[in-house]
Design an enzyme around this catalytic site. Structure first.
Site, PDB file in Angstrom:
ATOM      1  N   ASP A   2       0.856  -1.185   0.000  1.00 14.99           N
ATOM      2  CA  ASP A   2       0.000   0.000   0.000  1.00 14.99           C
ATOM      3  C   ASP A   2       0.894   1.238   0.000  1.00 14.99           C
ATOM      4  O   ASP A   2       1.743   1.405   0.883  1.00 14.99           O
ATOM      5  CB  ASP A   2      -0.904  -0.003   1.240  1.00 14.99           C
ATOM      6  CG  ASP A   2      -2.067   0.963   1.116  1.00 14.99           C
ATOM      7  OD1 ASP A   2      -2.039   1.791   0.188  1.00 14.99           O
ATOM      8  OD2 ASP A   2      -2.981   0.910   1.945  1.00 14.99           O
ATOM      9  N   ASP A  95      -3.968   2.787  -5.116  1.00 14.09           N
ATOM     10  CA  ASP A  95      -2.695   2.764  -4.380  1.00 14.09           C
ATOM     11  C   ASP A  95      -2.487   1.493  -3.558  1.00 14.09           C
ATOM     12  O   ASP A  95      -1.629   1.453  -2.682  1.00 14.09           O
ATOM     13  CB  ASP A  95      -2.614   3.987  -3.446  1.00 14.09           C
ATOM     14  CG  ASP A  95      -3.756   4.048  -2.453  1.00 14.09           C
ATOM     15  OD1 ASP A  95      -4.674   3.211  -2.540  1.00 14.09           O
ATOM     16  OD2 ASP A  95      -3.725   4.936  -1.581  1.00 14.09           O
ATOM     17  N   GLU A  96      -3.247   0.444  -3.850  1.00  9.77           N
ATOM     18  CA  GLU A  96      -3.203  -0.761  -3.021  1.00  9.77           C
ATOM     19  C   GLU A  96      -3.138  -2.010  -3.902  1.00  9.77           C
ATOM     20  O   GLU A  96      -3.889  -2.138  -4.870  1.00  9.77           O
ATOM     21  CB  GLU A  96      -4.449  -0.798  -2.136  1.00  9.77           C
ATOM     22  CG  GLU A  96      -4.460  -1.921  -1.136  1.00  9.77           C
ATOM     23  CD  GLU A  96      -5.695  -1.864  -0.247  1.00  9.77           C
ATOM     24  OE1 GLU A  96      -5.762  -2.643   0.707  1.00  9.77           O
ATOM     25  OE2 GLU A  96      -6.591  -1.035  -0.515  1.00  9.77           O
TER      26      GLU A  96
END
Length: 375
Positions: A2, A95-96
């Site tokens: 992340d 973003d993960e």
């Protein structure tokens, strides 16, 4: 894996003067916080909080509207770096990322392998990223959250319960504010307490998700890592019985298409980063035009982009036989990931409209621009 305070990190990558100061990414006095720095979080600032409230908590914070094209571009760069290096990767949001490293321990060692990936991401993009290695997605996600910023954690099977037990139930991904308040009223505030609750009691309280919640509290998650592909898209099109040159009608139809597809995105928890408009003329010539945008699922943004594309595309002034709209380059996520221009009123409007559509059908409510009042 992340990315740490992703939007903030992107801005600091562009402007080093923003480092180590309280920073809020969001839009306008009536907007909401899309992201905030760890310095701002110490004052109680959180994502989706109204900007006005955030500034009352942290008056010295610097507010930046946000460069969402930059964020999308860097997200794609990170995706490519990771995807080149791992057997199976799932992009869970902008973003993960979930990585399935099954079998890699025989050759290199999963933890060392992941550290190499972190080094590659940081070296090539300058963005900080955290990770947690465990036997399933839930434990890895919680572990990554506990490792931030720029941290890592290896949670072997025997350490799963000791790691989870003292944490708040809010750390479990599927527990929102309402569920947390419901559990708190009966004294369930830690994962340990939740894990010892009878499954039937949880099902009576929460419904079908009760069993799944109990399993996650006990560190059980059989959900696989789903291989990532940007080819997935949703689309719709309309072929006219009689070819038309009515621009007002074409725009009305396109707006209605955008609203229906955006609702589908939100229901299936997708965000799109590419909008494609298609037209077919009466002579069967077919043309398309597309635009890359920040990951989004909001009607007003997607409709605006679709109409902009149509205005650029429809230049021949010939009769049109077909019009279509496609959203592609999808990633899993929800609209809270893109709140740069949204207000509290808009967010409440979406929640209400989606509730009514869920209850009475997708055509039960919509923007007037998308309806044909002549029928």
């Amino acid at each position: 894996m992340d990315l740490d305070a992703f939007f903030v990190s992107c801005e600091r990558r562009q402007n080093r003067e923003l480092k180590d100061i309280p920073l809020i990414i969001g839009g306008g006095d009536r907007g909401v916080v899309a992201s905030c720095s760890y310095e701002a979080r110490k004052f109680g600032v959180r994502s989706a909080m109204p900007i006005r409230m955030a500034l009352r908590l942290c008056p010295d914070a610097k507010v930046i509207k946000g460069d969402y094209e930059l964020y999308s571009q860097l997200s794609h760069t990170v995706t490519e770096i990771i995807q080149e290096k791992v057997p199976v990767m799932e992009k869970a949001s902008i973003d993960e990322f979930y990585l399935d490293l099954s079998g890699m321990d025989k050759f290199f060692g999963c933890f060392q392998w992941t550290q190499e990936i972190v080094s590659a991401v940081t070296k090539e993009t300058g963005l900080p990223i955290s990770f947690a290695l465990s036997g399933n997605k839930t434990v890895s996600k919680i572990g990554t959250g506990e490792s931030k910023p720029e941290g890592n954690r290896h949670i072997i099977e025997s350490e799963v319960r000791p790691f989870l037990n003292p944490l708040s139930v809010k750390k479990i991904p599927m527990v929102g504010d309402k569920t947390f308040q419901l559990l708190s009223r009966i004294g369930i505030r830690t994962i340990h307490t939740l894990s010892e609750m009878p499954v039937l009691v949880l099902q009576q309280m929460i419904g079908a998700n009760g069993k799944e919640l109990w399993k996650k509290a006990n560190g059980i998650d059989e959900n696989p890592v789903i291989p990532y592909s940007e080819k997935k898209s949703i689309s719709t099109e309309k072929t006219f019985a009689v070819d038309t040159i009515d621009v007002h009608e074409l725009k009305r139809i396109l707006s209605g298409m955008a609203e229906k597809l955006a609702y589908q995105l939100r229901q299936e928890q997708w965000l799109t980063s590419t909008v494609v408009v298609k037209i077919r003329y009466a002579n069967f010539d077919t043309e398309t035009k597309q635009m890359r945008i920040a990951y989004n699922s909001a009607d007003h943004t997607l409709s605006r982009v679709a109409l902009e594309l149509f205005n650029k595309l429809y230049t021949r002034r010939m009769r049109i036989r077909l019009i279509g709209l496609r959203f592609t380059d999808l990633v899993h996520g929800n609209h809270q990931m893109n709140l740069f221009e949204d207000t509290e009123e808009q967010m409440s409007l979406y929640q209400t409209m989606d509730y009514l559509k869920n209850r009475f059908g997708a055509d039960a409510v919509g923007r007037a621009v998308g309806f044909d009042f002549g029928k």
